[in-house]
Design a protein around this motif. Structure first.
Motif, short mmCIF file in Angstrom:
data_model
loop_
_atom_site.label_atom_id
_atom_site.label_comp_id
_atom_site.label_asym_id
_atom_site.label_seq_id
_atom_site.Cartn_x
_atom_site.Cartn_y
_atom_site.Cartn_z
N SER A 47 -8.38 -48.01 5.29
CA SER A 47 -8.50 -46.74 4.58
C SER A 47 -9.76 -46.75 3.71
O SER A 47 -9.85 -47.53 2.75
CB SER A 47 -7.26 -46.50 3.71
N LYS A 48 -10.71 -45.91 4.05
CA LYS A 48 -11.96 -45.86 3.29
C LYS A 48 -11.70 -45.49 1.84
O LYS A 48 -12.30 -46.06 0.92
CB LYS A 48 -12.90 -44.84 3.94
N LYS A 49 -10.79 -44.56 1.61
CA LYS A 49 -10.48 -44.11 0.26
C LYS A 49 -9.83 -45.23 -0.55
O LYS A 49 -10.14 -45.44 -1.72
CB LYS A 49 -9.55 -42.89 0.32
N THR A 50 -8.93 -45.96 0.09
CA THR A 50 -8.19 -47.02 -0.61
C THR A 50 -9.08 -48.19 -0.97
O THR A 50 -9.00 -48.74 -2.07
CB THR A 50 -7.01 -47.51 0.25
N ARG A 51 -9.93 -48.60 -0.05
CA ARG A 51 -10.75 -49.78 -0.32
C ARG A 51 -11.91 -49.51 -1.27
O ARG A 51 -12.64 -50.43 -1.63
CB ARG A 51 -11.25 -50.40 0.98
N LYS A 52 -12.08 -48.25 -1.68
CA LYS A 52 -13.10 -47.94 -2.69
C LYS A 52 -12.70 -48.46 -4.06
O LYS A 52 -13.55 -48.70 -4.92
CB LYS A 52 -13.33 -46.43 -2.77
N TYR A 93 -8.92 -56.42 -5.11
CA TYR A 93 -8.28 -57.59 -5.70
C TYR A 93 -7.00 -57.94 -4.95
O TYR A 93 -6.68 -59.11 -4.74
CB TYR A 93 -7.96 -57.34 -7.17
N LEU A 94 -6.23 -56.91 -4.57
CA LEU A 94 -5.00 -57.16 -3.82
C LEU A 94 -5.30 -57.80 -2.47
O LEU A 94 -4.58 -58.69 -2.02
CB LEU A 94 -4.24 -55.84 -3.62
N VAL A 95 -6.39 -57.35 -1.84
CA VAL A 95 -6.81 -57.97 -0.59
C VAL A 95 -7.12 -59.45 -0.81
O VAL A 95 -6.69 -60.33 -0.05
CB VAL A 95 -8.05 -57.25 0.00
N GLY A 96 -7.86 -59.74 -1.88
CA GLY A 96 -8.17 -61.13 -2.21
C GLY A 96 -6.92 -61.95 -2.49
O GLY A 96 -6.84 -63.13 -2.11
N LEU A 97 -5.94 -61.35 -3.13
CA LEU A 97 -4.68 -62.04 -3.42
C LEU A 97 -3.90 -62.30 -2.14
O LEU A 97 -3.21 -63.33 -2.02
CB LEU A 97 -3.85 -61.19 -4.38
N MET A 98 -4.00 -61.40 -1.18
CA MET A 98 -3.23 -61.54 0.06
C MET A 98 -3.82 -62.55 1.03
O MET A 98 -3.10 -63.07 1.89
CB MET A 98 -3.09 -60.17 0.73
N ILE A 99 -5.11 -62.84 0.93
CA ILE A 99 -5.73 -63.77 1.88
C ILE A 99 -5.06 -65.15 1.85
O ILE A 99 -4.65 -65.67 2.90
CB ILE A 99 -7.25 -63.88 1.65
N PRO A 100 -4.92 -65.80 0.67
CA PRO A 100 -4.24 -67.10 0.68
C PRO A 100 -2.77 -67.01 1.06
O PRO A 100 -2.24 -67.90 1.74
CB PRO A 100 -4.42 -67.61 -0.76
N ASP A 101 -2.09 -65.92 0.66
CA ASP A 101 -0.68 -65.76 1.03
C ASP A 101 -0.52 -65.60 2.53
O ASP A 101 0.38 -66.21 3.15
CB ASP A 101 -0.09 -64.54 0.32
#
Length: 220
Positions: A68-73, A79-87
């Motif tokens: 989602s272009k709007k969401t990832r702005k 930050y949530l994406v970064g948090l989800m990578i290790p999980d």
């Protein structure tokens, strides 16, 4: 006092069984003592099933944000994406490792044991430090609201740099448990409870390092 776990057995395999523990067993022996093979299979099935579920949920949210272009702005969504990578990394590989063990009815070989030790603490460390960064930004936001000043969120590039730094640091810390003994780091990867490979303490000096250096490096 030290563990009997230094006996020569293939890495990742149970070193002791619960039935072998006695009054002379140390607390380090209890760390590696394993239940029966049937109980281990049940543990792997339950853990693997939970990991599959978590990995799917996290992957769906992860993809939803990135697509989602709007969401990832929004910086906080990144930050949530970064948090989800290790999980996502930890749960994805944990599910594979668990069902490999179920299929074979024993732990996979030394290479998978070391890899599990790495991805488990990569996940723990990455989650802890990304959470700390997010909490810091929330604190900044609350301070701005309290002082009636405008909160300026971090740029997307700042978030990407912070996330990359955390992931590199997490990978570095996770390596500690699988380095050769000759490197002098007093923790060793072993199958804790015969079930999951991770860095463990094995004598008093190792315990001091584990609780005063290693764990603080993992989770602040």
């Amino acid at each position: 006092e030290q563990t009997m776990s230094l006996r020569a057995v293939p890495l990742g395999q149970p070193v002791l069984r619960y039935s072998e523990l006695n009054e002379d067993s140390t607390r380090y022996d209890y760390l590696v003592a394993a239940p029966s093979d049937n109980d281990l299979v049940k543990m792997w099935v339950s853990t693997g099933s939970v990991s599959v579920f978590v990995a799917i949920v996290v992957a769906v949210i992860f993809a939803s944000i990135l697509l989602s272009k709007k969401t990832r702005k929004l910086s906080f969504n990144l930050y949530l994406v970064g948090l989800m990578i290790p999980d996502l990394t930890m749960n994805f590989f944990c599910s594979i490792r668990c069902f490999m063990a179920v299929a074979a009815r024993h732990s996979p070989g030394p290479a998978m044991c070391r890899f599990q030790s790495w991805f488990t603490f990569f996940g723990f460390t990455g989650n802890a430090w990304m959470s700390a960064i997010i909490l810091r930004e929330l604190h900044r936001m609350l301070r701005s609201a309290r002082s009636c000043t405008r909160y300026q969120p971090p740029s997307k590039m700042t978030v990407v740099k912070q996330t990359a730094s955390v992931l590199l640091y997490s990978g570095f810390i996770a390596v500690w448990g699988i380095l050769p003994e000759s490197w002098g780091i007093p923790i060793r990867t072993a199958a804790q409870s015969g079930y999951a490979c991770m860095p463990i303490e094995y004598n008093h000096a190792s315990s001091l390092f584990y609780f005063l250096v290693f764990l603080p490096a993992v989770c602040l």
